[in-house]
Design an enzyme around this catalytic site. Structure first.
Site, short mmCIF file in Angstrom:
data_model
loop_
_atom_site.label_atom_id
_atom_site.label_comp_id
_atom_site.label_asym_id
_atom_site.label_seq_id
_atom_site.Cartn_x
_atom_site.Cartn_y
_atom_site.Cartn_z
N TYR A 180 3.43 -1.56 -2.25
CA TYR A 180 2.11 -1.05 -2.68
C TYR A 180 1.85 0.34 -2.12
O TYR A 180 2.39 0.71 -1.08
CB TYR A 180 0.99 -2.03 -2.28
CG TYR A 180 0.85 -2.32 -0.81
CD1 TYR A 180 0.17 -1.44 0.05
CD2 TYR A 180 1.37 -3.48 -0.26
CE1 TYR A 180 0.03 -1.72 1.39
CE2 TYR A 180 1.23 -3.77 1.09
CZ TYR A 180 0.56 -2.88 1.91
OH TYR A 180 0.43 -3.16 3.25
N TYR A 216 -3.53 -6.80 -2.55
CA TYR A 216 -4.19 -7.74 -1.64
C TYR A 216 -5.58 -8.07 -2.19
O TYR A 216 -6.22 -7.22 -2.82
CB TYR A 216 -4.43 -7.09 -0.27
CG TYR A 216 -3.22 -6.98 0.63
CD1 TYR A 216 -2.78 -8.06 1.37
CD2 TYR A 216 -2.55 -5.76 0.76
CE1 TYR A 216 -1.68 -7.94 2.23
CE2 TYR A 216 -1.46 -5.63 1.61
CZ TYR A 216 -1.04 -6.73 2.33
OH TYR A 216 0.04 -6.60 3.18
FE LIG Z 1 0.65 -5.09 4.29
#
Ligand SMILES: [Fe+2]
Length: 273
Positions: free
Chosen positions: A179, A140
Site C-alpha cells: 500500500y 486498512y
Molecule cells: Fe502496515
C-alpha cells in the site's frame, strides 16, 4: 470534454504530497549511504544496534524516536495500570481471519505458521500473539487510510492466537497487498503482517512485521531498511513452505519469532505503518 491532464489523473495522495517531499531515488540513496556508514562503524569495532529507531529516510521516525533513556518501571506495579489482554479468553476461531464475516474475503488465502522461541531455541508456550494487516487490495479499515483501494466487507484484518505447548502458532488469513504511504513521493510499503507478542508481563511486549519472500519493494522501503544488517532483515521475511500449503485451499508461509538473544527478531517502536 474530459480532463486528461496529469493533475486530473494522478492518485489523490500524490496531489496531497508536499512539494518538498523527497523522491524515491533520494530516499534510496539516503538508505544506501546510511547502510554504508553503519557497516563502516561496525567494521571499526563499534557496537551498532540492530534497530535504528531514528532513521532519517523513514521521516517520522526522527520525531518519534526516544531522545531519553527508557524510564525504568516496576514490572509488577505497571500491571495494575496497563491494558489487559482482553476481557475474555482467546477463542480458537480468532486465529482464522477469513471467518469473521458472513462471506469469504477476496484475495489469496494463506496459512502462516511458526514457532515462538527464546534465544536458546526453546519454545515459548501459552503466549498471546496478535496480528493486524491490510486486505488483499492493500487497504486498512482505518480512518487515516483513505487511499483509493477497496475495503473488503468480509475482511477486518485482525486476529489473535495463543501459542501451543510446542510454542507454535497458526493463522489462516488473506495475503495482504502493498500500500502507498506518505513518507516520500511514490512510497509503497512491501506487503506485511503486523505481529505483537506478549511475554509473561506487559513490559515484555514486542511489536514487529512479517514480510513475504521476494518482494520487489524491499530495497525501496525505509522501514524495512531501518534495520542495518541484511541478516537481521532476512529474519523478518517468511519462507514459502509447500508442506504447509493446504491442497485446494491455501498457500503456506513459515515464520519463527525469536524474542531475545543474537538471533532475536527485530522489533519496533509502537505506531509504525
Ligand atoms: Fe502496515
Amino acid at each position: 470534454m474530459s480532463d486528461t491532464s496529469p493533475a486530473a489523473t494522478a492518485a489523490p495522495e500524490s496531489l496531497l504530497a508536499a512539494p518538498d517531499q523527497a523522491t524515491q531515488s533520494q530516499i534510496t540513496q539516503e538508505i544506501a549511504d546510511l547502510h554504508a556508514e553503519y557497516a563502516r562503524r561496525e567494521a571499526a569495532g563499534e557496537q551498532v544496534p540492530t534497530t535504528i529507531h531514528d532513521f532519517p529516510p523513514y521521516r517520522s521516525s526522527i520525531l518519534r524516536a526516544p531522545t531519553k533513556n527508557p524510564k525504568l518501571v516496576d514490572p509488577e506495579t505497571i500491571e495494575l495500570y496497563s491494558p489487559a489482554f482482553g476481557q475474555r479468553d482467546v477463542a480458537v476461531i480468532e486465529s482464522d481471519l477469513t471467518l469473521q464475516h458472513s462471506g469469504e474475503p477476496l484475495g489469496e488465502r494463506i496459512t502462516v505458521r511458526g514457532r515462538l522461541l527464546d534465544s536458546w531455541g526453546r519454545p515459548i508456550a501459552n503466549q498471546l500473539i496478535e496480528v493486524w494487516q491490510a486486505n488483499s487490495a492493500g487497504r486498512y479499515i482505518h480512518q487515516r487510510d483513505q487511499h483509493p483501494a477497496p475495503l473488503d466487507p468480509n475482511f477486518t484484518g485482525a486476529g489473535r492466537v495463543i501459542t501451543d505447548d510446542a510454542g507454535e502458532y497458526l493463522f489462516t488469513t488473506i495475503k495482504p497487498g502493498p500500500y502507498p504511504w506518505k513518507n516520500h513521493i511514490n512510497a509503497w510499503r512491501p506487503a506485511h503482517i503486523h505481529f505483537s507478542v506478549f511475554g509473561r508481563a506487559f513490559t515484555q511486549r514486542i511489536v514487529t512485521q512479517m514480510y513475504f519472500p521476494g518482494d520487489p519493494l524491499f530495497p525501496l522501503d525505509p522501514i524495512y531498511n531501518s534495520i542495518p544488517r541484511q541478516a537481521d532483515r532476512d529474519r523478518l521475511v517468511s519462507a514459502y513452505d509447500h508442506d504447509l500449503t493446504v491442497p485446494e485451499f491455501s498457500m503456506g508461509y513459515r515464520w519463527d519469532i525469536v524474542v531475545d538473544g543474537p538471533d532475536a527478531t527485530w522489533s519496533e517502536e509502537e505506531g509504525e505503518h
